[in-house]
Design an enzyme around this catalytic site. Sequence first.
Site: not given
Ligand code: NAP
Length: 342
Positions: A159, A229, A325
């Site tokens: 990020r 997020s 963030e």
């Molecule tokens: P999630 O599946 O509930 O997982 C929680 C966190 O664990 C995620 O943020 C992700 O980190 C990490 N994670 C899950 N599986 C992983 C794997 N196989 N290897 C490494 N790290 C893992 O997450 P969620 O909140 O539903 O979001 C899903 C994805 O969308 C994530 O990649 C998240 O970053 C992205 N997202 C980003 C935003 C934003 O505003 N930046 C908003 C919503 C969702 P990472 O964040 O590093 O991937």
Amino acid sequence: MNHSLKPWNTFGIDRHARQVVHAENAIQLLNVWQQATSENLPVLILGEGSNVLFLEDYSGVVLINRLKGIEVSELPDAWLLHVGAGENWHSLVKYTLEKGMPGLENLALIPGCTGSSPIQNIGAYGVELQRVCAYVDCIELSTGLQKRLSAEECRFGYRDSIFKHEYQDRYVIVAVGLKLAKAWHPVLSYGDLTRLDPQTVTPQQVFDAVCHMRITKLPDPKVNGNAGSFFKNPVINSTAAEKLLAAFPSAPHYPQADGSVKLAAGWLIDQCQLKGARVGGAMVHRHQALVLINEDNATSDDVVALARYVRQQVGEKFDVWLEPEVRFIGAQGEVNAVEVIA
Ligand code: NAP
């Protein structure tokens, strides 16, 4: 101060700016910037305002970057896309799939513009922008000189990029170059994607699965304002991780290449029983604790107070101190978000 910023931040916070101006080409953009600067007014360049929290009325000019256009060229092994900064990101993802150019499907439904995507190196479901970014074109505001930064020069991190540091305020992004390899390798390591068969899966199926996960877990900004997020996933050193995991063995954790360990901020918040926690009109989303939402006419003070409360609760329980963030914007420009909620 009579220009509402409500349409220009997905949080739907009702603050105002002295002026809001659209730019459809680089010349307009530079003219607005130079005019404002000659009047000693600060300038904030926005795409769709999907990652900002306005703390106060903005005392300067909000410049909406609407530079459009998508040009595609074909290389032997890849498609090269030159995309105007003001193109909507999700529409671009759909366009590439319709034209048979996969590679962006994991990044479906991320709000905001293409020109904003390199700033925080957007990422979701195991893919970050840096995987496909060939270059970023930007213009130095004070001289009008255009410069092309290679992906390496963008210094992408988690990020993070050069556009949050040396290039912040001084440069505006006008276009992004994306290289989509013709040999498609699906990334299926996250969530529901792990259930797809890598031998038979299509880019459209990955896109559909990502859209389904996002729609079911994340609030629609048109219904409940939010900026995705709210906090970054904390990355801690291995000693701190060992200590935390000894006390909380079920904590999701992801070892990084440099030996540090990434934790899931949403899980930490959820463990403090904070889903649905409210301050005024701001609330921790009930389906995804990492997202703070504008439940009912929230003010930015409500959001800040809630963020401070969440940070404090998580810090006291886990000794892990979350950092926003979302970028916090004060009357003169960006302020240090951690200091605001500490
Ligand atoms: P999630 O599946 O509930 O997982 C929680 C966190 O664990 C995620 O943020 C992700 O980190 C990490 N994670 C899950 N599986 C992983 C794997 N196989 N290897 C490494 N790290 C893992 O997450 P969620 O909140 O539903 O979001 C899903 C994805 O969308 C994530 O990649 C998240 O970053 C992205 N997202 C980003 C935003 C934003 O505003 N930046 C908003 C919503 C969702 P990472 O964040 O590093 O991937």
